[in-house]
Design a protein around this motif. Structure first.
Motif, short mmCIF file in Angstrom:
data_model
loop_
_atom_site.label_atom_id
_atom_site.label_comp_id
_atom_site.label_asym_id
_atom_site.label_seq_id
_atom_site.Cartn_x
_atom_site.Cartn_y
_atom_site.Cartn_z
N GLN A 1 -3.52 6.19 12.26
CA GLN A 1 -4.09 4.90 12.67
C GLN A 1 -5.51 5.20 13.12
OE1 GLN A 1 -1.72 1.81 13.54
NE2 GLN A 1 -2.64 1.17 15.47
N THR B 1 -3.89 3.36 8.45
CA THR B 1 -3.98 1.93 8.74
C THR B 1 -4.99 1.73 9.86
OG1 THR B 1 -2.12 2.08 10.29
CG2 THR B 1 -1.62 1.46 8.01
N HIS C 1 5.92 -3.04 14.21
CA HIS C 1 4.62 -3.29 13.60
C HIS C 1 3.75 -4.20 14.46
CE1 HIS C 1 1.82 -3.38 10.29
NE2 HIS C 1 1.84 -4.69 10.23
N THR D 1 -7.20 -0.65 5.40
CA THR D 1 -6.19 0.37 5.12
C THR D 1 -6.70 1.26 3.99
OG1 THR D 1 -4.35 -1.00 5.85
CG2 THR D 1 -3.84 0.74 4.28
N HIS E 1 -6.44 -4.75 13.72
CA HIS E 1 -5.53 -5.32 12.73
C HIS E 1 -6.23 -5.85 11.49
CE1 HIS E 1 -2.81 -6.21 16.45
NE2 HIS E 1 -2.90 -4.92 16.20
N SER F 1 0.80 -1.23 0.00
CA SER F 1 0.00 0.00 0.00
C SER F 1 0.83 1.27 0.00
CB SER F 1 -0.94 0.01 1.21
OG SER F 1 -1.89 -1.04 1.11
N LYS G 1 1.65 8.94 9.24
CA LYS G 1 0.60 7.92 9.08
C LYS G 1 -0.47 8.09 10.14
CE LYS G 1 1.36 3.64 10.50
NZ LYS G 1 0.21 3.33 11.40
#
Length: 438
Positions: free
Chosen positions: A129, A281, A83, A289, A285, A75, A127
């Motif tokens: 989340q 993201t 991670h 994304t 989990h 991505s 980024k």
């Protein structure tokens, strides 16, 4: 041997101009070093070997064109933070080692992008989340605690401030971390390949179909139209390492899928009304994304499949169903952009291990590998390939100490059919539990 069999519908690759003429493995070749796999790991290993051994003949061999495989299908994140599961490790030094490794990789890539003028939408964008519902918000709160404990900078973004960035009110809350870089992965790896040192020869569309010892301590790599004799082999082949007889029953082949839109036109961009060039993201989990690229495309990535025969495990009907699911996720986030079509849907295979452990080091005398990225390819592939070359030539460093401290042996998998049943059940359960975040 199960060779790579990727679809031909990767948007990142389709957006590139035609590649340079291909050079294939033909005839009998001798090399001082052979690197198998021209993704992030293989490219980095070949480059580093060339620096250590400028007079050596180094062959970098790939079954496909550079950018067609997994390294060109992600991505477009180059993430500095440990991670997901690595963040849960109770040892603070373990996580600090990962930070050093990932940030060294980012520095290496940035230097190469700048030195060689690689046009790949490289940017220091950070980024997000993000979380949608209660489950996602709980994961996000846990992530904040982990960031605070790690001593890493972050900021919470929510409400109107978040929708002004993302162009959607779908998300309840997000945590922004500043260390991530964004890029066009297929363009980056192609640029890295074009800028390899002179003593690295790239052979593409040259799948290695058999590996054998030559009886003198070296190896013979057999392709369809040629073979290579070499004393040293470095594998940057991730999941495909098991096809050469190594790490058997220790790697899980998983494919994740993405779709992207046509570039937004001026009218659509006005309706979108937010920023371009960001990446999000999921806090959960198994969520979705989302990327907005510099050239105004929106990417949706979710859906996981166990693919024991890699791309051959996926058919057109499955891809259509996945594209339809991606469309639902897109419309849930961007209902005002319902007239924006998807142009490509693609999958990319990567290696996971049951104990979330990456392999790095010697397989046997003269054979080395970095295998099992557990879904984090760009930074990990770059630094692990670089350090694998160091290890192969005997060049010690504190970073080599770091990577040896955070890697190990992936755990053994149960036999089939129990493995496949267990993985498929786990994927379905995760998707059901995370359905609000999809």
């Amino acid at each position: 041997m199960n060779l790579p069999h990727d679809d031909e519908t990767c948007g990142w690759y389709a957006a590139l101009p035609a590649p340079d003429p291909v050079r294939r493995l033909v005839g009998h070749q001798l090399a001082d070093y052979v690197v198998v796999g021209a993704g992030f790991a293989g490219l980095a290993a070949a480059r580093r070997l060339a620096a250590h051994k400028p007079d050596a003949r180094i062959l970098l061999v790939d079954a496909q064109r550079v950018g067609e495989g997994a390294s060109g299908r992600n991505s477009g994140f180059v993430i500095d933070l440990p991670h997901k599961f690595a963040l849960e490790n109770p040892d603070p030094e373990f996580k600090q080692r990962l930070l050093r490794l990932n940030r060294t990789a980012i520095g290496q890539l940035q230097t190469l992008v700048e030195e060689h003028g690689i046009e790949c939408q490289w940017s220091h964008a950070g980024k997000y989340q993000g979380a949608v519902g209660e489950r996602g918000l709980a994961y996000l709160a846990h992530f904040e605690k982990l960031m605070a404990k790690l001593g890493e900078p972050y900021r919470v973004v929510e409400g109107g401030d978040l929708s002004m960035v993302l162009g959607t009110s779908h998300y309840s809350r997000a945590v922004f971390t500043p260390g991530c870089y964004l890029m066009q992965p297929a363009a980056l790896v192609r640029g890295l390949a074009r800028s390899l040192p002179a003593n690295v020869e790239l052979l593409e569309q040259s799948p290695i179909q058999r590996l054998e010892r030559d009886g003198r301590g070296g190896y013979v790599l057999h392709g369809g139209e040629g073979q290579i004799h070499t004393p040293q082999v470095l594998f940057g082949t991730s999941i495909f390492t098991r096809e050469f007889g190594f790490l058997q029953n220790r790697l899980l082949p998983v494919m994740t899928f993405a779709s992207w839109t046509a570039p937004l036109d001026e009218s659509q961009s006005k309706r979108y009304g937010a920023t371009f060039n960001w990446g999000l993201t999921p806090a959960d989990h198994a969520g979705t994304t989302v990327r907005m690229t510099q050239d105004r495309r929106i990417i949706i990535r979710n859906t996981y499949r166990h693919v024991p025969t890699y791309g051959r495990s996926v058919d057109d009907a499955m891809r259509r169903n996945i594209s339809e699911d991606h469309r639902k996720a897109f419309l849930a986030r961007f209902p005002d952009l319902a007239d924006v079509p998807f142009t490509h849907t693609w999958g990319g295979v990567y290696a996971m291990s049951r104990n979330f452990t990456n392999f790095f080091g010697k397989l046997q005398e003269g054979a080395f590998a970095s295998a099992c990225d557990n879904g984090v390819g760009a930074a990990w592939g770059t630094i692990s390939g670089t350090l694998l070359a160091d290890y192969a030539v005997g060049a010690d460093s504190s970073l080599l100490d770091d990577i040896q401290a955070v890697t190990g042996m992936p755990s053994l998998n149960p036999p089939e059919p129990f493995l496949g049943l267990g993985v498929r059940t786990r994927i379905k359960l995760a998707a059901w539990q995370s359905r609000a975040e999809l």
